[in-house]
Design a protein around this motif. Structure first.
Motif, short mmCIF file in Angstrom:
data_model
loop_
_atom_site.label_atom_id
_atom_site.label_comp_id
_atom_site.label_asym_id
_atom_site.label_seq_id
_atom_site.Cartn_x
_atom_site.Cartn_y
_atom_site.Cartn_z
N GLU A 185 0.33 -1.40 -0.27
CA GLU A 185 0.02 0.53 0.00
C GLU A 185 0.93 0.98 -0.20
OE1 GLU A 185 -3.66 1.47 2.59
OE2 GLU A 185 -2.76 -0.21 3.48
N LYS A 186 0.92 2.35 -0.91
CA LYS A 186 1.12 3.71 -0.80
C LYS A 186 -0.17 4.96 -0.30
CE LYS A 186 4.26 6.34 -3.91
NZ LYS A 186 4.89 6.43 -4.87
N LYS A 187 0.35 5.70 0.22
CA LYS A 187 -0.90 6.18 0.34
C LYS A 187 -0.08 7.76 0.81
CE LYS A 187 -4.28 3.87 3.54
NZ LYS A 187 -5.71 4.22 2.82
N THR A 188 -0.06 8.78 0.50
CA THR A 188 0.23 10.38 -0.10
C THR A 188 -0.51 11.24 0.92
OG1 THR A 188 1.66 9.67 -1.60
CG2 THR A 188 1.18 12.01 -1.25
N PHE A 189 -0.24 12.41 1.18
CA PHE A 189 -0.86 13.69 1.74
C PHE A 189 -0.21 14.77 1.55
CE2 PHE A 189 -2.13 9.58 4.36
CZ PHE A 189 -3.28 9.55 4.47
N ASP A 190 -1.33 16.16 1.61
CA ASP A 190 -0.71 16.82 1.60
C ASP A 190 0.58 17.14 3.49
OD1 ASP A 190 -1.38 17.95 -0.40
OD2 ASP A 190 -2.94 18.99 0.59
N LYS A 191 1.50 18.12 3.27
CA LYS A 191 2.46 18.21 4.42
C LYS A 191 1.94 18.48 5.64
CE LYS A 191 7.83 18.00 5.30
NZ LYS A 191 9.07 18.06 4.67
N LYS A 192 1.76 20.06 5.11
CA LYS A 192 1.16 20.36 5.98
C LYS A 192 -0.27 20.89 6.35
CE LYS A 192 4.60 23.12 7.49
NZ LYS A 192 5.19 23.14 9.07
N ASN A 193 -0.96 20.90 7.00
CA ASN A 193 -2.85 20.57 6.94
C ASN A 193 -3.05 21.59 7.95
OD1 ASN A 193 -5.43 20.12 6.71
ND2 ASN A 193 -5.23 18.16 6.43
N CYS A 194 -3.61 22.64 7.67
CA CYS A 194 -4.35 23.94 8.41
C CYS A 194 -5.09 23.10 9.53
CB CYS A 194 -4.40 25.05 8.17
SG CYS A 194 -2.93 25.41 7.64
N ASP A 195 -6.13 22.47 8.95
CA ASP A 195 -7.97 21.40 9.32
C ASP A 195 -7.00 20.37 10.67
OD1 ASP A 195 -10.10 20.70 10.35
OD2 ASP A 195 -10.14 20.51 8.34
N LEU A 196 -7.04 21.12 11.47
CA LEU A 196 -6.87 19.93 12.66
C LEU A 196 -7.18 19.18 12.55
CD1 LEU A 196 -5.57 22.33 15.55
CD2 LEU A 196 -3.97 20.82 13.93
N THR A 197 -8.31 19.63 12.53
CA THR A 197 -9.65 17.89 12.62
C THR A 197 -9.76 16.81 11.67
OG1 THR A 197 -10.97 19.17 12.81
CG2 THR A 197 -12.14 17.11 12.56
N ALA A 198 -8.60 17.44 10.15
CA ALA A 198 -8.20 16.68 8.83
C ALA A 198 -6.84 16.42 8.96
CB ALA A 198 -8.75 17.64 8.29
#
Length: 135
Positions: free
Chosen positions: A95-108
């Motif tokens: 499996e491979k999962k990629t996300f934005d490094k910074k997320n200003c929405d703490l819930t997300a």
């Protein structure tokens, strides 16, 4: 598992007479058993590192052509973490999962951390609570 994020904001000097003072924040993560760890930043990489270390995952680095790759290992399970300036990727053999490094929405951000910690690290869900900044 419950985890409380506390922070402190303070002013600091840049180190020379020409540098302007600036605001800096530090973050601590306190687990329900009383264990406290400092976070480098309030982001995916720092939160995952704290959760992995809390659950006895070992860390090492390997070099790819141009990048250093962080490897988390526990037993025969390995998870590779590769960061670019804007993205962070967690990868197993399946499996491979990629996300934005910074997320200003703490819930997300907390939802993404739980997605990785449950799905790839096989950890229990973490309920994060953020305490307001203290001055």
């Amino acid at each position: 598992m419950k985890a409380v994020i506390t922070s402190e904001e303070f002013y600091t000097q840049g180190g020379c007479n020409a540098c302007q003072p600036f605001t800096m924040a530090t973050y601590d993560l306190t687990f329900e058993d009383g264990t406290i760890t400092s976070l480098e930043e309030l982001d995916m990489a720092s939160l995952m590192m704290a959760l992995a270390q809390k659950n006895q995952w070992r860390q090492s680095y390997v070099e790819d052509d141009f990048d250093d790759i962080l490897i988390y290992q526990k037993g025969d399970r390995k998870i590779a973490v590769k960061e670019t300036p804007r993205k962070i990727t967690f990868q197993t053999q399946q499996e491979k999962k990629t996300f934005d490094k910074k997320n200003c929405d703490l819930t997300a951000l907390f939802a993404q951390v739980n997605e990785i910690s449950i799905g790839l690290f096989n950890l229990e869900k973490t309920e994060f609570e953020v305490k307001p900044l203290e001055k």
